[in-house]
Scaffold this motif. Structure first.
Motif, mmCIF file in Angstrom:
data_model
loop_
_atom_site.group_PDB
_atom_site.id
_atom_site.type_symbol
_atom_site.label_atom_id
_atom_site.label_comp_id
_atom_site.label_asym_id
_atom_site.label_seq_id
_atom_site.Cartn_x
_atom_site.Cartn_y
_atom_site.Cartn_z
ATOM 1 N N VAL A 15 -2.282 -2.052 -4.661
ATOM 2 C CA VAL A 15 -3.570 -1.417 -4.459
ATOM 3 C C VAL A 15 -3.587 -0.823 -3.060
ATOM 4 O O VAL A 15 -3.237 -1.495 -2.080
ATOM 5 N N ARG A 17 -6.135 0.835 -0.270
ATOM 6 C CA ARG A 17 -7.559 0.833 0.044
ATOM 7 C C ARG A 17 -7.803 1.671 1.287
ATOM 8 O O ARG A 17 -7.105 1.538 2.304
ATOM 9 N N SER A 31 -10.621 1.954 -3.557
ATOM 10 C CA SER A 31 -9.341 1.291 -3.738
ATOM 11 C C SER A 31 -8.652 1.939 -4.926
ATOM 12 O O SER A 31 -9.287 2.189 -5.962
ATOM 13 N N ALA A 33 -5.654 1.571 -7.627
ATOM 14 C CA ALA A 33 -4.714 0.641 -8.250
ATOM 15 C C ALA A 33 -3.545 1.417 -8.838
ATOM 16 O O ALA A 33 -3.738 2.400 -9.561
ATOM 17 N N HIS A 46 -14.397 0.427 -3.112
ATOM 18 C CA HIS A 46 -13.613 0.004 -1.954
ATOM 19 C C HIS A 46 -13.444 -1.507 -1.890
ATOM 20 O O HIS A 46 -12.369 -2.008 -1.547
ATOM 21 N N ASP A 47 -14.485 -2.233 -2.223
ATOM 22 C CA ASP A 47 -14.439 -3.693 -2.095
ATOM 23 C C ASP A 47 -14.096 -4.391 -3.396
ATOM 24 O O ASP A 47 -14.325 -5.596 -3.551
ATOM 25 N N VAL A 50 -8.878 -7.573 -5.419
ATOM 26 C CA VAL A 50 -7.476 -7.219 -5.639
ATOM 27 C C VAL A 50 -6.940 -8.071 -6.784
ATOM 28 O O VAL A 50 -7.093 -9.297 -6.767
ATOM 29 N N GLU A 55 -0.007 -6.396 -4.309
ATOM 30 C CA GLU A 55 0.062 -6.144 -2.871
ATOM 31 C C GLU A 55 -1.096 -5.238 -2.487
ATOM 32 O O GLU A 55 -1.412 -4.280 -3.185
ATOM 33 N N LEU A 56 -1.747 -5.528 -1.363
ATOM 34 C CA LEU A 56 -2.820 -4.689 -0.849
ATOM 35 C C LEU A 56 -2.332 -3.945 0.380
ATOM 36 O O LEU A 56 -1.903 -4.561 1.362
ATOM 37 N N ASP A 58 -4.027 -1.960 3.017
ATOM 38 C CA ASP A 58 -5.337 -1.594 3.544
ATOM 39 C C ASP A 58 -5.151 -0.566 4.647
ATOM 40 O O ASP A 58 -4.625 -0.876 5.725
#
Length: 455
Positions: A15, A17, A31, A33, A46-47, A50, A55-56, A58
């Motif tokens: 993801v 963001r 965000s 995906a 956005h919030d 996950v 994996e994020l 940001d």
């Protein structure tokens, strides 16, 4: 939100963001995906949570743009690979946020004027591409019968010149040859892309040579473009051919394009970063790194190009990256090779001037990603939308840097932007969800060879 149902994101590995995601409906926090197959699974708030195991990345306030699509690149490989090559060109492109390019059919040996020559080009590019690479075919005297086989082999369209190209193996089309090519291309609804300068007006212009930029500018008058485009749109209307005008530099072309569209002619047009950001008034004598054909013109002319982008008369902005070895950039504008290398710098160069003129990131993404992909028929690219490839450029819009040629990745580090301070630092580039460049350095080769989608 788009594609936000839980089953759309279950099991996604990544993801991204951002507080400034440049989406088809505007710039907003989101965000994104990315599915395991490298496509965009969903665009989420956005919030949004996950998904487990993902994996994020940001990005904070850095802007998330669709990966740029550059449909006008001269890679010159094979045959003139000392000028440029697929390895170096695609590394430079990745460092500049470009995730897809289309290679022009000339300046390589052989030129891409037959299906067999296309196969040679693909064999050379395969295994060297850091980004996705597609190909244009060429329309030259005597190859009308090769156009349909090239189309069926997957080229995105056909380039021709109306005046000498600068290389003997890719001659220009005379009026009869242009009509024949247009009729043939119209028969399978292909796309003709045209270097439109009238050879008669060029021949009649003063050809002094030497180091003075004013003399070079006089040798490539606006009327050469204006007359060529006027004839081109007349033929496009007659044959029903889809036509795209390359690298528009003259403001005199703009009303011709607007009128043709009002009359239903299928014509589109592009301009380039150097026409939008550099002016004739600032070119020093002998500085042939600024030489290109058609040429960089005066500031008043540049203002008209920006207005045409804003109102849609000009569709897109692409590089016309046309490199050469440093020794070919002699101080004589008459003999120096014409071409500006800007693969790595196009996004910040255009953004620098766009922001000064009140344009936003959504405009730049439309001009440099969405519109080129649409016009050339590059599917799955050009927008951050579910189902498209997860191709991204991450930009720090407020940060600045000074162009150092030694930090450029194209083969010959010659650039008209040397020493300029630009806004917009490309943090990273992503191709199908894999990071291919990080802080100006290519980090992974993930490119594929792409073809026009079959009819």
């Amino acid at each position: 939100m788009n594609g936000s149902a839980p089953d759309a994101v279950a099991g996604v590995p990544l993801v991204l963001r951002s507080r400034r995601a440049v989406l088809p409906d505007g710039v907003r926090p989101a965000s994104v995906a990315v599915a395991a197959d490298g496509t965009i699974a969903a665009v989420l708030p956005h919030d949004a949570p996950v998904p487990p195991g993902a994996e994020l990345a940001d990005l904070g306030e850095d802007a998330l743009l669709p990966g740029l699509v550059d449909t006008h690149v001269h890679v010159n490989d094979p045959g003139r690979s000392e000028w440029e090559g697929f390895w170096t060109a695609t590394r430079a492109a990745a460092a500049g946020g470009i995730t897809t390019l289309l290679d022009m059919p000339l300046n390589s040996l052989p030129p891409t004027t037959t299906a067999d020559h296309l196969a040679v080009k693909r064999d050379v590019a395969r295994g060297k591409a850091h980004i996705d690479v597609g190909f244009w075919g060429g329309a030259i005297p005597g190859n009308v019968r090769e156009l349909r086989p090239l189309h069926e082999a997957g080229v995105f369209g056909f380039k021709c010149f109306l005046s000498p190209s600068g290389v003997e193996e890719f001659p220009e089309l005379d009026p009869a040859g242009l009509k024949d090519a247009m009729a043939e291309i119209a028969s399978f609804d292909g796309l003709l892309i045209v270097h439109a300068e009238d050879p008669g007006h060029l021949a009649a212009a003063p050809q002094k040579g030497g180091p003075a930029y004013a003399d070079f500018l006089a040798s490539r008058p606006r009327d050469a473009e204006n007359v060529a485009v006027e004839r081109l749109v007349t033929l496009a209307a007659e044959h029903g051919t889809r036509v795209h005008v390359l690298h528009v530099s003259s403001d005199g072309v703009l009303p011709l394009l607007a009128e043709a569209r009002r009359e239903g002619v299928r014509v589109t047009a592009e301009t380039c970063p150097h026409f939008l950001t550099l002016t004739a008034e600032e070119v020093p004598d002998g500085a042939t790194e600024f030489k290109c054909c058609p040429p960089i013109r005066e500031k008043e002319n540049q203002d008209a190009l920006w207005a045409a982008l804003a109102d849609g008369t000009l569709d897109c902005v692409v590089s016309d990256h046309s490199p050469c070895t440093a020794d070919l950039k002699t101080p004589d504008f008459g003999t120096a090779w014409g071409g500006i290398s800007s693969l790595q710098l196009g996004l910040p160069a255009v953004w620098t001037e766009a922001r000064r003129r009140g344009h936003g990131l959504a405009d730049v993404a439309r001009w440099m990603s969405e519109a080129p992909a649409r016009l050339a028929g590059v599917t799955g690219k050009g927008a951050i939308a579910p189902g498209n490839d997860a191709d991204f450029a991450v930009l720090a819009p407020e940060e600045t840097f000074t162009v150092d040629p030694a930090r450029l990745h194209h083969r010959n580090q010659v650039t008209a932007y040397a020493g300029k301070t630009l806004h917009g630092v490309v943090r990273s580039a992503w191709l199908r969800g894999e990071r291919i460049a990080d802080h100006g350095k290519p980090v992974q080769r993930s490119g594929r060879l792409i073809e026009r989608k079959a009819d």
